[in-house]
Motif scaffolding. Structure first.
Motif, PDB file in Angstrom:
ATOM      1  N   ASP A  18       0.833  -1.210   0.000  1.00  0.00           N
ATOM      2  CA  ASP A  18       0.000   0.000   0.000  1.00  0.00           C
ATOM      3  C   ASP A  18       0.861   1.249   0.000  1.00  0.00           C
ATOM      4  O   ASP A  18       0.372   2.369   0.185  1.00  0.00           O
ATOM      5  CB  ASP A  18      -0.942   0.001   1.208  1.00  0.00           C
ATOM      6  CG  ASP A  18      -2.033  -1.043   1.048  1.00  0.00           C
ATOM      7  OD1 ASP A  18      -2.371  -1.705   2.039  1.00  0.00           O
ATOM      8  OD2 ASP A  18      -2.527  -1.206  -0.088  1.00  0.00           O
ATOM      9  N   ILE A  19       2.141   1.023  -0.215  1.00  0.00           N
ATOM     10  CA  ILE A  19       3.082   2.137  -0.110  1.00  0.00           C
ATOM     11  C   ILE A  19       3.199   2.943  -1.406  1.00  0.00           C
ATOM     12  O   ILE A  19       3.127   4.166  -1.398  1.00  0.00           O
ATOM     13  CB  ILE A  19       4.473   1.606   0.328  1.00  0.00           C
ATOM     14  CG1 ILE A  19       4.353   0.970   1.723  1.00  0.00           C
ATOM     15  CG2 ILE A  19       5.505   2.740   0.344  1.00  0.00           C
ATOM     16  CD1 ILE A  19       5.601   0.267   2.191  1.00  0.00           C
ATOM     17  N   LEU A  20       3.370   2.235  -2.495  1.00  0.00           N
ATOM     18  CA  LEU A  20       3.626   2.948  -3.749  1.00  0.00           C
ATOM     19  C   LEU A  20       2.747   2.438  -4.887  1.00  0.00           C
ATOM     20  O   LEU A  20       2.669   1.230  -5.130  1.00  0.00           O
ATOM     21  CB  LEU A  20       5.108   2.787  -4.131  1.00  0.00           C
ATOM     22  CG  LEU A  20       5.593   3.493  -5.398  1.00  0.00           C
ATOM     23  CD1 LEU A  20       5.482   5.013  -5.285  1.00  0.00           C
ATOM     24  CD2 LEU A  20       7.038   3.101  -5.699  1.00  0.00           C
ATOM     25  N   GLU A  21       2.086   3.380  -5.562  1.00  0.00           N
ATOM     26  CA  GLU A  21       1.251   3.034  -6.714  1.00  0.00           C
ATOM     27  C   GLU A  21       1.572   3.979  -7.856  1.00  0.00           C
ATOM     28  O   GLU A  21       1.603   5.196  -7.666  1.00  0.00           O
ATOM     29  CB  GLU A  21      -0.221   3.225  -6.341  1.00  0.00           C
ATOM     30  CG  GLU A  21      -0.963   1.942  -6.041  1.00  0.00           C
ATOM     31  CD  GLU A  21      -2.431   2.232  -5.776  1.00  0.00           C
ATOM     32  OE1 GLU A  21      -2.767   2.568  -4.624  1.00  0.00           O
ATOM     33  OE2 GLU A  21      -3.223   2.158  -6.724  1.00  0.00           O
ATOM     34  N   ILE A  22       1.815   3.422  -9.042  1.00  0.00           N
ATOM     35  CA  ILE A  22       2.125   4.280 -10.188  1.00  0.00           C
ATOM     36  C   ILE A  22       1.205   3.926 -11.350  1.00  0.00           C
ATOM     37  O   ILE A  22       1.063   2.766 -11.708  1.00  0.00           O
ATOM     38  CB  ILE A  22       3.591   4.105 -10.656  1.00  0.00           C
ATOM     39  CG1 ILE A  22       4.554   4.271  -9.469  1.00  0.00           C
ATOM     40  CG2 ILE A  22       3.936   5.119 -11.745  1.00  0.00           C
ATOM     41  CD1 ILE A  22       5.972   3.838  -9.781  1.00  0.00           C
ATOM     42  N   ASP A  23       0.595   4.945 -11.916  1.00  0.00           N
ATOM     43  CA  ASP A  23      -0.184   4.785 -13.139  1.00  0.00           C
ATOM     44  C   ASP A  23       0.595   5.508 -14.232  1.00  0.00           C
ATOM     45  O   ASP A  23       0.607   6.737 -14.302  1.00  0.00           O
ATOM     46  CB  ASP A  23      -1.574   5.405 -12.942  1.00  0.00           C
ATOM     47  CG  ASP A  23      -2.470   5.151 -14.151  1.00  0.00           C
ATOM     48  OD1 ASP A  23      -1.946   5.131 -15.281  1.00  0.00           O
ATOM     49  OD2 ASP A  23      -3.688   4.975 -13.950  1.00  0.00           O
ATOM     50  N   PHE A  24       1.271   4.715 -15.072  1.00  0.00           N
ATOM     51  CA  PHE A  24       2.178   5.324 -16.049  1.00  0.00           C
ATOM     52  C   PHE A  24       1.433   6.123 -17.116  1.00  0.00           C
ATOM     53  O   PHE A  24       1.925   7.126 -17.605  1.00  0.00           O
ATOM     54  CB  PHE A  24       3.045   4.241 -16.694  1.00  0.00           C
ATOM     55  CG  PHE A  24       3.993   3.603 -15.708  1.00  0.00           C
ATOM     56  CD1 PHE A  24       5.170   4.238 -15.370  1.00  0.00           C
ATOM     57  CD2 PHE A  24       3.688   2.391 -15.118  1.00  0.00           C
ATOM     58  CE1 PHE A  24       6.033   3.670 -14.445  1.00  0.00           C
ATOM     59  CE2 PHE A  24       4.549   1.814 -14.190  1.00  0.00           C
ATOM     60  CZ  PHE A  24       5.724   2.455 -13.857  1.00  0.00           C
ATOM     61  N   GLY A  25       0.233   5.643 -17.475  1.00  0.00           N
ATOM     62  CA  GLY A  25      -0.546   6.341 -18.498  1.00  0.00           C
ATOM     63  C   GLY A  25      -0.998   7.705 -18.011  1.00  0.00           C
ATOM     64  O   GLY A  25      -0.982   8.686 -18.755  1.00  0.00           O
ATOM     65  N   LYS A  26      -1.383   7.759 -16.751  1.00  0.00           N
ATOM     66  CA  LYS A  26      -1.900   9.025 -16.204  1.00  0.00           C
ATOM     67  C   LYS A  26      -0.800   9.866 -15.575  1.00  0.00           C
ATOM     68  O   LYS A  26      -1.074  10.951 -15.058  1.00  0.00           O
ATOM     69  CB  LYS A  26      -2.988   8.735 -15.166  1.00  0.00           C
ATOM     70  CG  LYS A  26      -4.252   8.195 -15.780  1.00  0.00           C
ATOM     71  CD  LYS A  26      -5.320   8.000 -14.718  1.00  0.00           C
ATOM     72  CE  LYS A  26      -6.579   7.402 -15.318  1.00  0.00           C
ATOM     73  NZ  LYS A  26      -7.287   6.547 -14.355  1.00  0.00           N
ATOM     74  N   PHE A  27       0.447   9.306 -15.568  1.00  0.00           N
ATOM     75  CA  PHE A  27       1.560  10.076 -15.021  1.00  0.00           C
ATOM     76  C   PHE A  27       1.287  10.397 -13.557  1.00  0.00           C
ATOM     77  O   PHE A  27       1.500  11.507 -13.068  1.00  0.00           O
ATOM     78  CB  PHE A  27       1.691  11.381 -15.837  1.00  0.00           C
ATOM     79  CG  PHE A  27       3.040  12.007 -15.780  1.00  0.00           C
ATOM     80  CD1 PHE A  27       3.343  12.986 -14.839  1.00  0.00           C
ATOM     81  CD2 PHE A  27       4.033  11.633 -16.677  1.00  0.00           C
ATOM     82  CE1 PHE A  27       4.590  13.578 -14.785  1.00  0.00           C
ATOM     83  CE2 PHE A  27       5.282  12.224 -16.632  1.00  0.00           C
ATOM     84  CZ  PHE A  27       5.554  13.197 -15.681  1.00  0.00           C
TER      85      PHE A  27
END
Ligand code: CA
Length: 249
Positions: A159-168
């Motif tokens: 639950d620490i890090l989440e990245i959505d590459f498409g939405k930057f």
């Protein structure tokens, strides 16, 4: 003879580090019936961290695609068993393969084919005789372009890090944080190849900075800022002394 010596020289220059990186990196298929040229392209790409596979005949490539799909295809237009344009058309019209980026190799006299090829969906072309360096640069640019459009790519660590590459978009413990493009690109590079150690020069390469005055120290500064912004998640980016950085979760 001279070419063989050159090939031998290039082969011996690939050291173990580079072989390790090749294993992790993008795979490029080369369809080119002139073996010397195919090998020259292959070796230059390998030196730049790509994995490669050479095909001297179109039929062999088309058969092999059922087993493995490359990240990019270098396609010579003049082939003994099939017109390169037909190969391009076949790939573009097949759902399983249509996403493969294609760089055509054309001779000067094939000016017209070049246009048809681009219309058929080739991403770029390189005219023979070409410099290997230029070809490698084109391959990198096309792959980069291709991977940038992957809007579905996401990354999550507990639950620490989440990245959505498409939405930057980067969330640390559910909280959105603002990164610069450069910081975002570095983070993307590190998490995409989790556990992989990147030297400062590889990081500079990947973030595609054209500033000639840039120094290794720049990477350290970006990483420092990135770690601070990532707060708790920042410690997942580790410094490997004397080598570079990695993302380790
Ligand atoms: Ca040819």
């Amino acid at each position: 003879m001279v070419q063989n010596l050159l090939l031998h020289y290039l082969k011996t220059k690939i050291n173990m580090d580079e072989i390790k990186i090749i294993k992790e990196n993008n795979k490029v298929f080369i369809l080119e019936d002139e073996q010397d040229i195919a090998e020259l392209i292959s070796l230059n790409l390998q030196k730049n961290g790509f994995r490669t596979k050479e095909f001297l005949r179109a039929a062999r490539l088309l058969n092999y695609l059922t087993e493995e799909v490359p990240d990019l295809l270098i396609l010579d237009l003049m082939l003994p068993d099939m017109d390169g344009l037909e190969v391009c058309k076949f790939i573009r019209n097949n759902d399983k393969y249509s996403h493969i980026p294609i760089i055509m190799l054309t001779a000067k006299s094939e000016e017209f084919d070049k246009i048809i090829g681009l219309e058929l969906g080739a991403d770029d072309y390189v005219t023979k005789p070409f410099s290997p360096r230029e070809l490698v640069a084109r391959v990198k640019a096309v792959i980069r372009r291709d991977q940038k459009t992957d809007n579905t790519k996401k990354f999550k660590y507990e639950d620490i890090l989440e990245i959505d590459f498409g939405k930057f978009n980067v969330l640390v413990k559910g909280e959105s944080i603002n990164l610069t493009t450069t910081e975002f690109k570095i983070l993307e590079l590190l998490v995409t190849r989790k556990g992989w150690v990147f030297s400062r020069s590889k990081i500079l390469d990947a973030i595609d900075i054209n500033d000639k005055g840039i120094m290794d120290r720049t990477v350290d500064v970006h990483i420092k800022n990135l770690r601070e912004k990532l707060m708790e998640a920042g410690k997942l980016i580790k410094n490997i002394r004397g080598i570079g950085y990695k993302f380790d979760a």
